[in-house]
Design a protein around this motif. Structure first.
Motif, PDB file in Angstrom:
ATOM      1  N   ALA A  70       0.846  -1.208   0.000  1.00  0.00           N
ATOM      2  CA  ALA A  70       0.000   0.000   0.000  1.00  0.00           C
ATOM      3  C   ALA A  70       0.874   1.247   0.000  1.00  0.00           C
ATOM      4  N   ARG A  71       1.904   1.228   0.798  1.00  0.00           N
ATOM      5  CA  ARG A  71       2.813   2.373   0.881  1.00  0.00           C
ATOM      6  C   ARG A  71       3.502   2.625  -0.472  1.00  0.00           C
ATOM      7  N   THR A  72       3.977   1.564  -1.080  1.00  0.00           N
ATOM      8  CA  THR A  72       4.626   1.677  -2.398  1.00  0.00           C
ATOM      9  C   THR A  72       3.659   2.257  -3.427  1.00  0.00           C
ATOM     10  N   LEU A  73       2.423   1.759  -3.419  1.00  0.00           N
ATOM     11  CA  LEU A  73       1.435   2.218  -4.400  1.00  0.00           C
ATOM     12  C   LEU A  73       1.077   3.678  -4.165  1.00  0.00           C
ATOM     13  N   ALA A  74       0.958   4.083  -2.900  1.00  0.00           N
ATOM     14  CA  ALA A  74       0.637   5.484  -2.610  1.00  0.00           C
ATOM     15  C   ALA A  74       1.784   6.400  -3.028  1.00  0.00           C
ATOM     16  N   ASP A  75       3.005   5.907  -2.914  1.00  0.00           N
ATOM     17  CA  ASP A  75       4.153   6.679  -3.409  1.00  0.00           C
ATOM     18  C   ASP A  75       4.091   6.829  -4.929  1.00  0.00           C
ATOM     19  N   GLU A  76       3.729   5.741  -5.601  1.00  0.00           N
ATOM     20  CA  GLU A  76       3.741   5.742  -7.070  1.00  0.00           C
ATOM     21  C   GLU A  76       2.556   6.476  -7.671  1.00  0.00           C
TER      22      GLU A  76
END
Ligand code: AMP
Length: 116
Positions: A70-76
């Motif tokens: 989730a964190r990676t996707l929110a960054d991207e």
């Protein structure tokens, strides 16, 4: 044997979806009915766990992988900030009993828990 879940059918490429992230154990795709500018479903490839309570008890590392995804996707896809929702039980809005997180991001209202 029970019917495979809709998410298992997406993982098997039997049902189309816009897949945005995938590892050996986790997959993420855009929700078909988005409730926010960014609305991504993150789910384990196994459908062994019905909901987040079962997942936390059965495989806490896999739950941690959903959160880090989730964190990676929110960054991207947004500014790195996000809301993470696990509907748990039919009366709480769960319709797919294959544990999954909703990653909501990209300009949510302040101070609200729901979409309305
Ligand atoms: P829940 O209601 O928490 O169980 O979430 C299930 C989510 O899956 C809903 O937000 C649906 O819009 C979403 N959904 C159902 N079918 C599909 C599909 N084929 N592709 C993408 N998202 C889906």
């Amino acid at each position: 044997m029970a019917e495979p879940s809709i998410f298992t059918r997406i993982i098997a490429r039997e049902v189309p979806a816009t897949i945005v992230f995938e590892t050996d154990r986790v997959i993420a795709f855009n929700d078909i009915a988005p409730q926010a500018p960014v609305h991504i479903i993150v789910t384990p490839k196994t459908e062994r766990y019905r909901d987040v309570v079962e997942l936390a008890a059965g495989d806490s590392e896999l739950l941690a992988e959903l959160v880090s995804t989730a964190r990676t996707l929110a960054d991207e896809h947004a500014d790195g900030e996000f809301r993470l929702v696990f509907n748990t039980g039919a009366s709480a809005g769960q319709t797919v009993f294959h544990v999954h997180a909703h990653v909501l991001a990209g300009g949510l209202g302040e101070g609200t828990l729901g979409s309305e």
